[in-house]
Design a protein around this motif. Sequence first.
Motif, PDB file in Angstrom:
ATOM      1  N   TRP A   1       0.823  -1.238  -0.031  1.00  0.00           N
ATOM      2  CA  TRP A   1       0.169   0.045  -0.132  1.00  0.00           C
ATOM      3  C   TRP A   1       1.033   1.219  -0.051  1.00  0.00           C
ATOM      4  CZ3 TRP A   1      -5.512   0.248  -0.007  1.00  0.00           C
ATOM      5  CH2 TRP A   1      -6.060  -1.103   0.062  1.00  0.00           C
ATOM      6  N   ARG A   2       0.497   2.119  -0.635  1.00  0.00           N
ATOM      7  CA  ARG A   2       1.361   3.546  -0.834  1.00  0.00           C
ATOM      8  C   ARG A   2       0.039   4.408  -1.023  1.00  0.00           C
ATOM      9  NH1 ARG A   2       6.571   4.449  -1.522  1.00  0.00           N
ATOM     10  NH2 ARG A   2       6.746   2.554  -2.659  1.00  0.00           N
ATOM     11  N   LEU A   3      -0.297   5.398  -0.020  1.00  0.00           N
ATOM     12  CA  LEU A   3      -1.386   5.979   0.002  1.00  0.00           C
ATOM     13  C   LEU A   3      -0.808   7.556   0.164  1.00  0.00           C
ATOM     14  CD1 LEU A   3      -3.892   4.114   2.491  1.00  0.00           C
ATOM     15  CD2 LEU A   3      -3.826   4.534  -0.322  1.00  0.00           C
ATOM     16  N   LYS A   4      -1.077   8.532  -0.614  1.00  0.00           N
ATOM     17  CA  LYS A   4      -0.703   9.827  -0.279  1.00  0.00           C
ATOM     18  C   LYS A   4      -1.903  10.579   0.515  1.00  0.00           C
ATOM     19  CE  LYS A   4      -3.088  11.351  -4.577  1.00  0.00           C
ATOM     20  NZ  LYS A   4      -2.918  12.003  -5.759  1.00  0.00           N
ATOM     21  N   ALA A   5      -1.500  11.881   1.100  1.00  0.00           N
ATOM     22  CA  ALA A   5      -2.356  12.524   1.795  1.00  0.00           C
ATOM     23  C   ALA A   5      -3.478  13.028   0.828  1.00  0.00           C
ATOM     24  CB  ALA A   5      -1.693  13.716   2.466  1.00  0.00           C
ATOM     25  N   GLU A   6      -4.701  12.760   1.202  1.00  0.00           N
ATOM     26  CA  GLU A   6      -6.052  13.440   0.329  1.00  0.00           C
ATOM     27  C   GLU A   6      -7.351  13.467   0.997  1.00  0.00           C
ATOM     28  OE1 GLU A   6      -5.927   9.478  -1.986  1.00  0.00           O
ATOM     29  OE2 GLU A   6      -5.914   8.218  -0.520  1.00  0.00           O
ATOM     30  N   THR A   7      -8.129  13.842  -0.020  1.00  0.00           N
ATOM     31  CA  THR A   7      -9.389  13.873   0.733  1.00  0.00           C
ATOM     32  C   THR A   7     -10.190  12.924   1.072  1.00  0.00           C
ATOM     33  OG1 THR A   7     -10.526  13.820  -1.472  1.00  0.00           O
ATOM     34  CG2 THR A   7      -9.832  15.899  -1.041  1.00  0.00           C
ATOM     35  N   ALA A   8     -11.072  13.005   2.053  1.00  0.00           N
ATOM     36  CA  ALA A   8     -11.870  11.725   2.421  1.00  0.00           C
ATOM     37  C   ALA A   8     -12.511  10.962   1.739  1.00  0.00           C
ATOM     38  CB  ALA A   8     -12.849  12.357   3.574  1.00  0.00           C
ATOM     39  N   SER A   9     -13.004  11.373   0.497  1.00  0.00           N
ATOM     40  CA  SER A   9     -13.540  10.586  -0.535  1.00  0.00           C
ATOM     41  C   SER A   9     -12.580   9.850  -1.426  1.00  0.00           C
ATOM     42  CB  SER A   9     -14.631  11.334  -1.432  1.00  0.00           C
ATOM     43  OG  SER A   9     -14.018  12.471  -2.147  1.00  0.00           O
ATOM     44  N   GLU A  10     -11.530  10.397  -1.652  1.00  0.00           N
ATOM     45  CA  GLU A  10     -10.463   9.674  -2.181  1.00  0.00           C
ATOM     46  C   GLU A  10      -9.612   8.690  -1.377  1.00  0.00           C
ATOM     47  OE1 GLU A  10      -8.755  13.865  -4.991  1.00  0.00           O
ATOM     48  OE2 GLU A  10      -7.840  13.112  -2.752  1.00  0.00           O
ATOM     49  N   ARG A  11      -9.660   9.026  -0.230  1.00  0.00           N
ATOM     50  CA  ARG A  11      -9.171   7.791   0.543  1.00  0.00           C
ATOM     51  C   ARG A  11     -10.131   6.790   0.649  1.00  0.00           C
ATOM     52  NH1 ARG A  11      -5.171   7.806   4.252  1.00  0.00           N
ATOM     53  NH2 ARG A  11      -4.229   8.881   2.843  1.00  0.00           N
ATOM     54  N   MET A  12     -11.548   7.009   0.911  1.00  0.00           N
ATOM     55  CA  MET A  12     -12.464   5.843   0.518  1.00  0.00           C
ATOM     56  C   MET A  12     -12.122   5.181  -0.608  1.00  0.00           C
ATOM     57  SD  MET A  12     -13.917   6.156   3.571  1.00  0.00           S
ATOM     58  CE  MET A  12     -12.894   7.277   4.331  1.00  0.00           C
ATOM     59  N   ARG A  13     -12.180   5.739  -1.669  1.00  0.00           N
ATOM     60  CA  ARG A  13     -11.940   5.130  -2.866  1.00  0.00           C
ATOM     61  C   ARG A  13     -10.797   4.170  -3.091  1.00  0.00           C
ATOM     62  NH1 ARG A  13     -14.340   5.905  -7.999  1.00  0.00           N
ATOM     63  NH2 ARG A  13     -15.249   7.638  -6.844  1.00  0.00           N
ATOM     64  N   ALA A  14      -9.657   4.840  -2.409  1.00  0.00           N
ATOM     65  CA  ALA A  14      -8.530   3.936  -2.436  1.00  0.00           C
ATOM     66  C   ALA A  14      -8.402   2.764  -1.521  1.00  0.00           C
ATOM     67  CB  ALA A  14      -7.233   4.963  -2.098  1.00  0.00           C
ATOM     68  N   VAL A  15      -9.247   2.618  -0.624  1.00  0.00           N
ATOM     69  CA  VAL A  15      -9.082   1.811   0.606  1.00  0.00           C
ATOM     70  C   VAL A  15     -10.394   0.726   0.267  1.00  0.00           C
ATOM     71  CG1 VAL A  15      -9.223   1.158   2.863  1.00  0.00           C
ATOM     72  CG2 VAL A  15      -7.942   3.016   2.207  1.00  0.00           C
ATOM     73  N   LEU A  16     -11.396   1.270  -0.070  1.00  0.00           N
ATOM     74  CA  LEU A  16     -12.450   0.497  -0.122  1.00  0.00           C
ATOM     75  C   LEU A  16     -13.203   0.134  -1.515  1.00  0.00           C
ATOM     76  CD1 LEU A  16     -14.662   1.766   2.967  1.00  0.00           C
ATOM     77  CD2 LEU A  16     -13.392  -0.240   2.867  1.00  0.00           C
ATOM     78  N   GLY A  17     -12.299   0.769  -2.643  1.00  0.00           N
ATOM     79  CA  GLY A  17     -12.968   0.574  -3.837  1.00  0.00           C
ATOM     80  C   GLY A  17     -13.848   1.260  -4.444  1.00  0.00           C
ATOM     81  N   ASN A  18     -13.736   1.241  -5.923  1.00  0.00           N
ATOM     82  CA  ASN A  18     -14.674   2.221  -6.470  1.00  0.00           C
ATOM     83  C   ASN A  18     -16.165   2.089  -6.410  1.00  0.00           C
ATOM     84  OD1 ASN A  18     -12.305   3.307  -7.724  1.00  0.00           O
ATOM     85  ND2 ASN A  18     -12.301   1.975  -9.363  1.00  0.00           N
ATOM     86  N   GLU A  19     -16.620   0.504  -6.412  1.00  0.00           N
ATOM     87  CA  GLU A  19     -18.073   0.582  -6.121  1.00  0.00           C
ATOM     88  C   GLU A  19     -18.618   1.164  -5.013  1.00  0.00           C
ATOM     89  OE1 GLU A  19     -21.002  -3.339  -6.392  1.00  0.00           O
ATOM     90  OE2 GLU A  19     -18.973  -3.787  -5.740  1.00  0.00           O
ATOM     91  N   PHE A  20     -17.952   1.300  -3.871  1.00  0.00           N
ATOM     92  CA  PHE A  20     -18.291   1.898  -2.618  1.00  0.00           C
ATOM     93  C   PHE A  20     -18.362   3.435  -2.589  1.00  0.00           C
ATOM     94  CE2 PHE A  20     -17.117   3.908   1.275  1.00  0.00           C
ATOM     95  CZ  PHE A  20     -18.237   3.821   2.073  1.00  0.00           C
ATOM     96  N   ALA A  21     -17.254   3.785  -3.309  1.00  0.00           N
ATOM     97  CA  ALA A  21     -17.154   5.340  -3.472  1.00  0.00           C
ATOM     98  C   ALA A  21     -18.074   5.930  -4.513  1.00  0.00           C
ATOM     99  CB  ALA A  21     -15.553   5.611  -3.822  1.00  0.00           C
ATOM    100  N   ASP A  22     -18.418   5.179  -5.425  1.00  0.00           N
ATOM    101  CA  ASP A  22     -19.313   5.734  -6.473  1.00  0.00           C
ATOM    102  C   ASP A  22     -20.689   5.849  -6.055  1.00  0.00           C
ATOM    103  OD1 ASP A  22     -17.223   6.219  -8.310  1.00  0.00           O
ATOM    104  OD2 ASP A  22     -17.668   4.102  -9.246  1.00  0.00           O
ATOM    105  N   THR A  23     -21.078   5.177  -4.798  1.00  0.00           N
ATOM    106  CA  THR A  23     -22.415   4.827  -4.541  1.00  0.00           C
ATOM    107  C   THR A  23     -22.682   5.363  -3.099  1.00  0.00           C
ATOM    108  OG1 THR A  23     -22.224   2.648  -3.928  1.00  0.00           O
ATOM    109  CG2 THR A  23     -22.966   2.927  -6.182  1.00  0.00           C
ATOM    110  N   MET A  24     -21.477   5.684  -2.354  1.00  0.00           N
ATOM    111  CA  MET A  24     -21.704   6.231  -0.846  1.00  0.00           C
ATOM    112  C   MET A  24     -22.425   7.357  -0.608  1.00  0.00           C
ATOM    113  SD  MET A  24     -17.758   6.987  -0.069  1.00  0.00           S
ATOM    114  CE  MET A  24     -16.584   8.377  -0.764  1.00  0.00           C
ATOM    115  N   LEU A  25     -23.098   7.624   0.668  1.00  0.00           N
ATOM    116  CA  LEU A  25     -23.766   8.728   0.851  1.00  0.00           C
ATOM    117  C   LEU A  25     -23.012   9.249   1.802  1.00  0.00           C
ATOM    118  CD1 LEU A  25     -27.229   6.904   1.583  1.00  0.00           C
ATOM    119  CD2 LEU A  25     -26.866   8.131  -0.434  1.00  0.00           C
ATOM    120  N   THR A  26     -23.109  10.714   1.669  1.00  0.00           N
ATOM    121  CA  THR A  26     -22.196  11.686   2.529  1.00  0.00           C
ATOM    122  C   THR A  26     -23.072  11.907   3.874  1.00  0.00           C
ATOM    123  OG1 THR A  26     -20.946  12.463   0.917  1.00  0.00           O
ATOM    124  CG2 THR A  26     -21.007  13.691   3.213  1.00  0.00           C
TER     125      THR A  26
END
Length: 612
Positions: free
Chosen positions: A197-222
């Motif tokens: 894993w190599r994660l840069k400092a990023e926004t919360a939604s970008e981190r969700m996408r990086a860790v939990l995947g695109n499917e979650f990030a594309d449909t998640m509710l804020t």
Amino acid sequence: MSRIRPLPDHLVNQIAAGEVVERPASALKELLENSLDAGATTLSVDLAEGGSKLIRVTDDGAGIARDELSLALSRHATSKIASLEDLHRVRTLGFRGEGLASIASVSQLLLSSREAGSSQAWRVEADNGSIHEAEPASLSAGTSVEVRDLYFNVPARRKFLKTPATEYAHCEDAFKRIALSRPDLALTLTHNGKVQWRLKAETASERMRAVLGNEFADTMLTIEAQAASLRLTGFAGSPTVSRASRDAQFVFVNGRFVRDKVVLHAVREAYRDVLHLDRQPLYVLFIELDPEAVDVNVHPTKTEVRFRESQAIHRFLFHALNKALAETRAGAAVSAEAPAQPDGGPSNVAYAPTFQQMRMPLGVQESAAGNFYGTLFAGVREAEWAAPLEAPASSALQPQAPPLAGYPARPLPSSDDDLPPLGFALAQLHGVYVLAQARDGLIVVDMHAAHERVVYEKLKTALDTDRLPTQPLLIPLAFPADRLDVATVEEHAEALGLLGFEMAVMGPTQLAVRSIPMLLRDADPVELARSVLADIREVGASRVLTEKRDALLASMACHGAVRANRSLTLPEMNALLREMEATERSGQCNHGRPTWFRLSMNELDKLFMRGQ
């Protein structure tokens, strides 16, 4: 009996290690939390053989002074609390001062650190409980903790470790929790010399996408809600994106990852109305509250907490999540970075982009809607947007068709921005699915599942407001019933009346239905009555109207929803689409199944290899 004597410090540390350091992941968690408490912005984790051979955590935090290095490896030595009052208001992740000492007692530990502002780094080594003198070290900033051969001196514990692959999976989970809780950190995880894993400092939604995947990030509710000093933020997964296990459920209380039964139950209850069977939702939630309102010192691993007002926490979480999930209307596209509303409240859902108009074919006349449109989809007024198709090559809006009976004409939309999210119906497929054309492709709707949700939500609203209109039957329908059903009607006539039913006893084994809920007027009155009587008989009228109310209304809605193989006209299909767009939770049926999906033009082009 042997005499009472104090235990040596080294043995006390090993006993504590049995509670705090259950496996390599437990040691990694303690080291990572210490780095966060030190104000680190960059973290590097190196593992070997799942952490049993090596755990190294390097950070750029504040560092430790030379004369405090040995003290840091001593039992109950900490800079984070100094009094009982501090213990009641813990704001740091670590605070007991036993983590490093416990780890050092069951491993070979090397602690190197360079205090901020110091020109020299120093290190101390702990081996089997003995701490060596501090020596000069090479370190540019922060702290590095190196743990080798975990449980080398406690073979009885070491043999309980699992395979390196299993232990690494647990270490990776600990790493992910830190990554999700602090998207502002730059993180690296290496295992057996390979970067995982190599994660840069990023926004919360970008981190969700990086860790939990695109499917979650594309449909998640804020999620964003606040009540007094209690605040909830984070992301909740769409009910259609679920898993069989709970491996993607993360709750943080004041930044600390916890597993709490009160929180888990509140979240589960919020999802109960939209989640399919035993599927588990995905979510990352952050609860912030006054540190005095939560006790974090109830378990050695600090993954359990005790809330002072647990019922208030439960209610707050349930209502906040239930409100967000209610906005999962069909055709809506979730906005992960939703702006706040003018009144300060959160905005959880934004409609999908504009849609291209679909016009109805020639021959759709006013009479096509029939009785079905006027009764089941009462109040829908958008169906008259559809217009006859006269010139397929023309992009101009055509004159609108004659208005449907009982619904005034409405002007056609002046631009694509005014078009409905689910587009306009094209046809019905095998009497089960409604096909609709939208700007970016094809919408497929399960008509029974979708209408079931629409009816269900209307029933709930009507019962909540004590306005459940009834439909008297022109001729009461008599049907044979067993004696228990007859007794149920006699004993619970008032409860049945609240649910919109009027039944009469015609004999020892015969009942008659005189009225049913108007929203279910197209259902089979006898089958509907039998279903309701069975539910009341099974759990009792009081529970049917309280804790089992939604289950009963869901069953009633299933009876009242349009059935498969029912032929619908285009106005009826469009009416259903408009109802879906206006109904809460309409993205899922009462059982949590999806009610619709979108097949984009890009996906269709790929199927036909267009442009390839």
